[in-house]
Design an enzyme around this catalytic site. Structure first.
Site, short mmCIF file in Angstrom:
data_model
loop_
_atom_site.label_atom_id
_atom_site.label_comp_id
_atom_site.label_asym_id
_atom_site.label_seq_id
_atom_site.Cartn_x
_atom_site.Cartn_y
_atom_site.Cartn_z
CD GLU A 263 -12.23 1.44 20.67
OE1 GLU A 263 -13.13 1.63 19.82
OE2 GLU A 263 -12.29 0.57 21.57
CB CYS B 239 -4.95 0.10 26.56
SG CYS B 239 -5.27 -1.30 25.48
CB CYS C 219 -4.59 -6.09 26.26
SG CYS C 219 -3.45 -4.79 25.74
CD GLU D 153 -4.71 -0.83 30.56
OE1 GLU D 153 -5.54 -0.05 30.06
OE2 GLU D 153 -4.92 -2.06 30.71
CG ASN E 94 -10.74 2.72 25.93
OD1 ASN E 94 -11.31 3.51 26.69
ND2 ASN E 94 -11.37 1.70 25.36
N1 THU Z 1 -8.89 -1.73 26.77
C1 THU Z 1 -8.24 -0.88 27.61
O1 THU Z 1 -8.16 0.34 27.38
N2 THU Z 1 -7.69 -1.42 28.74
C2 THU Z 1 -7.83 -2.71 29.13
O2 THU Z 1 -7.33 -3.08 30.18
C3 THU Z 1 -8.60 -3.65 28.29
C4 THU Z 1 -8.96 -3.16 26.95
C5 THU Z 1 -9.57 -1.13 25.59
C6 THU Z 1 -8.96 -1.36 24.25
C7 THU Z 1 -10.16 -1.17 23.35
O3 THU Z 1 -10.33 0.23 23.11
C8 THU Z 1 -11.34 -1.62 24.16
O4 THU Z 1 -10.88 -1.64 25.52
C9 THU Z 1 -11.85 -2.99 23.79
O5 THU Z 1 -10.82 -3.90 23.70
#
Ligand code: THU
Length: 133
Positions: free
Chosen positions: A45, A54, A89, A56, A43
């Site tokens: 940000e 994210c 998500c 995935e 991930n």
């Molecule tokens: N996040 C992911 O990368 N994948 C998921 O399946 C759940 C959430 C990340 C997004 C964000 O950077 C952090 O987790 C918190 O939400």
């Protein structure tokens, strides 16, 4: 889960590269193709939070960017070190429903818990390109 250990391990390694100054929550993902290629994602940000990508989505976009398509994908692992499993998500589920087959294994792990699911289970009654025909 021996069958999926390789993609779980690679996803945990990928999670170390997560750029997470806001959540401090590292997620890693790894796609394996039927011809045994691996594509990882973490991930990433942004100060404008909604622009976060994210893990995935990054991994599956890597696979597609290298020419692979849904029928070529064997499985995807999504991992985190939280107390609970990081399940995709809502936005990622919508992406996965288009880019994976309905029953492609989606392997979730936080080391303590491992679960294999698929997008049909995660996103029932989804809106897809078939609805646009
Ligand atoms: N996040 C992911 O990368 N994948 C998921 O399946 C759940 C959430 C990340 C997004 C964000 O950077 C952090 O987790 C918190 O939400």
């Amino acid at each position: 889960m021996k069958e999926y250990q390789e993609i779980i391990d690679r996803a945990f390694i990928a999670s170390e590269n997560a750029y997470v100054p806001y959540s401090n929550y590292q997620v890693g993902a790894c796609v394996v193709t039927k011809d045994n290629k691996y594509f990882i994602g973490a991930n990433v940000e942004n100060a404008s939070y909604g622009l976060t990508n994210c893990a995935e989505r990054n991994a599956i976009f890597q696979a597609y960017s290298n020419g692979y398509r849904q029928d070529d994908i064997e499985a995807i692992a999504i991992v985190s070190k939280g107390k609970t499993l990081a399940t995709p998500c809502g936005a990622c589920r919508q992406v996965l429903v288009e880019l994976l087959n309905q029953h492609t294994p989606i392997v979730l792990s936080n080391k303590a818990i491992e679960k294999v699911t698929n997008i049909e289970e995660l996103l029932p009654m989804s809106f897809t390109k078939e609805d646009l025909e």
